[in-house]
Design a protein around this motif. Structure first.
Motif, PDB file in Angstrom:
ATOM      1  N   PRO A  30       0.836  -1.208   0.000  1.00 17.15           N
ATOM      2  CA  PRO A  30       0.000   0.000   0.000  1.00 17.15           C
ATOM      3  C   PRO A  30       0.869   1.256   0.000  1.00 17.15           C
ATOM      4  N   GLU A  31       0.262   2.344  -0.365  1.00 14.64           N
ATOM      5  CA  GLU A  31       0.971   3.630  -0.409  1.00 14.64           C
ATOM      6  C   GLU A  31       1.643   3.956   0.917  1.00 14.64           C
ATOM      7  N   THR A  32       0.994   3.638   2.033  1.00 11.78           N
ATOM      8  CA  THR A  32       1.578   3.951   3.335  1.00 11.78           C
ATOM      9  C   THR A  32       2.907   3.218   3.539  1.00 11.78           C
ATOM     10  N   GLU A  33       2.992   1.986   3.082  1.00 14.80           N
ATOM     11  CA  GLU A  33       4.243   1.228   3.203  1.00 14.80           C
ATOM     12  C   GLU A  33       5.332   1.816   2.308  1.00 14.80           C
ATOM     13  N   ILE A  34       4.947   2.220   1.117  1.00 14.79           N
ATOM     14  CA  ILE A  34       5.913   2.815   0.193  1.00 14.79           C
ATOM     15  C   ILE A  34       6.441   4.125   0.755  1.00 14.79           C
ATOM     16  N   ARG A  39      10.639   7.247   3.683  1.00 13.35           N
ATOM     17  CA  ARG A  39      11.019   7.967   4.909  1.00 13.35           C
ATOM     18  C   ARG A  39      12.188   7.278   5.613  1.00 13.35           C
ATOM     19  N   ASP A  40      12.189   5.946   5.616  1.00 15.93           N
ATOM     20  CA  ASP A  40      13.311   5.214   6.216  1.00 15.93           C
ATOM     21  C   ASP A  40      14.612   5.510   5.476  1.00 15.93           C
ATOM     22  N   ALA A  41      14.539   5.564   4.165  1.00 14.87           N
ATOM     23  CA  ALA A  41      15.735   5.862   3.368  1.00 14.87           C
ATOM     24  C   ALA A  41      16.248   7.267   3.687  1.00 14.87           C
ATOM     25  N   ALA A  42      15.326   8.233   3.776  1.00 15.09           N
ATOM     26  CA  ALA A  42      15.734   9.602   4.114  1.00 15.09           C
ATOM     27  C   ALA A  42      16.345   9.644   5.512  1.00 15.09           C
ATOM     28  N   SER A  43      15.746   8.946   6.446  1.00 16.41           N
ATOM     29  CA  SER A  43      16.239   8.934   7.815  1.00 16.41           C
ATOM     30  C   SER A  43      17.647   8.345   7.895  1.00 16.41           C
ATOM     31  N   ALA A  54      27.272  16.886   2.790  1.00 16.74           N
ATOM     32  CA  ALA A  54      26.628  17.544   1.647  1.00 16.74           C
ATOM     33  C   ALA A  54      25.890  16.527   0.786  1.00 16.74           C
ATOM     34  N   LEU A  55      26.506  15.384   0.539  1.00 15.17           N
ATOM     35  CA  LEU A  55      25.858  14.340  -0.259  1.00 15.17           C
ATOM     36  C   LEU A  55      24.610  13.839   0.450  1.00 15.17           C
ATOM     37  N   HIS A  56      24.709  13.585   1.750  1.00 19.26           N
ATOM     38  CA  HIS A  56      23.558  13.064   2.486  1.00 19.26           C
ATOM     39  C   HIS A  56      22.414  14.073   2.521  1.00 19.26           C
ATOM     40  N   ARG A  57      22.730  15.356   2.677  1.00 19.54           N
ATOM     41  CA  ARG A  57      21.675  16.383   2.647  1.00 19.54           C
ATOM     42  C   ARG A  57      20.991  16.409   1.281  1.00 19.54           C
ATOM     43  N   GLU A  58      21.766  16.263   0.217  1.00 22.05           N
ATOM     44  CA  GLU A  58      21.199  16.258  -1.128  1.00 22.05           C
ATOM     45  C   GLU A  58      20.285  15.044  -1.331  1.00 22.05           C
ATOM     46  N   VAL A  59      20.707  13.902  -0.829  1.00 20.03           N
ATOM     47  CA  VAL A  59      19.881  12.695  -0.940  1.00 20.03           C
ATOM     48  C   VAL A  59      18.574  12.877  -0.173  1.00 20.03           C
ATOM     49  N   VAL A  60      18.654  13.419   1.033  1.00 15.64           N
ATOM     50  CA  VAL A  60      17.440  13.654   1.828  1.00 15.64           C
ATOM     51  C   VAL A  60      16.498  14.599   1.093  1.00 15.64           C
ATOM     52  N   ARG A  61      17.037  15.668   0.518  1.00 14.83           N
ATOM     53  CA  ARG A  61      16.180  16.616  -0.228  1.00 14.83           C
ATOM     54  C   ARG A  61      15.503  15.927  -1.404  1.00 14.83           C
ATOM     55  N   LEU A  62      16.217  15.072  -2.107  1.00  9.79           N
ATOM     56  CA  LEU A  62      15.636  14.356  -3.249  1.00  9.79           C
ATOM     57  C   LEU A  62      14.507  13.437  -2.786  1.00  9.79           C
ATOM     58  N   ILE A  63      14.751  12.677  -1.740  1.00  6.28           N
ATOM     59  CA  ILE A  63      13.714  11.770  -1.238  1.00  6.28           C
ATOM     60  C   ILE A  63      12.511  12.562  -0.738  1.00  6.28           C
ATOM     61  N   GLU A  64      12.745  13.677  -0.079  1.00 10.32           N
ATOM     62  CA  GLU A  64      11.623  14.510   0.388  1.00 10.32           C
ATOM     63  C   GLU A  64      10.803  15.036  -0.781  1.00 10.32           C
ATOM     64  N   ILE A  66      10.377  13.473  -3.601  1.00  8.75           N
ATOM     65  CA  ILE A  66       9.587  12.323  -4.048  1.00  8.75           C
ATOM     66  C   ILE A  66       8.383  12.144  -3.135  1.00  8.75           C
ATOM     67  N   ILE A  67       8.611  12.201  -1.825  1.00  6.25           N
ATOM     68  CA  ILE A  67       7.513  12.059  -0.860  1.00  6.25           C
ATOM     69  C   ILE A  67       6.465  13.150  -1.050  1.00  6.25           C
ATOM     70  N   ASP A  68       6.916  14.364  -1.323  1.00  8.42           N
ATOM     71  CA  ASP A  68       5.992  15.492  -1.484  1.00  8.42           C
ATOM     72  C   ASP A  68       5.249  15.479  -2.819  1.00  8.42           C
ATOM     73  N   GLY A  69       5.435  14.459  -3.612  1.00  8.80           N
ATOM     74  CA  GLY A  69       4.679  14.353  -4.853  1.00  8.80           C
ATOM     75  C   GLY A  69       5.488  14.629  -6.087  1.00  8.80           C
TER      76      GLY A  69
END
Length: 78
Positions: A30-34, A39-43, A54-64, A66-69
């Motif tokens: 389900p969408e909630t699991e995805i 979120r786990d990957a960003a965390s 810097a790389l980790h901040r960039e990865v978090v921004r990218l995942i966020e 994706i999460i935000d649509g």
């Protein structure tokens, strides 16, 4: 944000996005699991301590983004 010219990284992202979409489309996850997976990957990157902040901040921004649509994981009818 720096320009990412890593073709392996782009390929991996595209494959993972496609897998998540397929799992959702086929009602396997389900969408909630995805969203939880994303979120786990960003965390994991938020908590990384290998010195490449810097790389980790960039990865978090990218995942966020994706999460935000920023992609089509979220069902349009949801």
């Amino acid at each position: 944000m720096t320009a990412n010219t890593d073709p392996a990284g782009h390929a991996a992202l595209a494959i993972c996005e496609s897998l998540l979409l397929a799992l959702n489309d086929r009602d396997i996850l389900p969408e909630t699991e995805i969203m939880g997976i994303l979120r786990d990957a960003a965390s994991a990157h938020e908590q990384a301590t290998d010195g490449d902040d810097a790389l980790h901040r960039e990865v978090v921004r990218l995942i966020e983004r994706i999460i935000d649509g920023g992609n089509s994981v979220r069902r349009k009818d949801a």
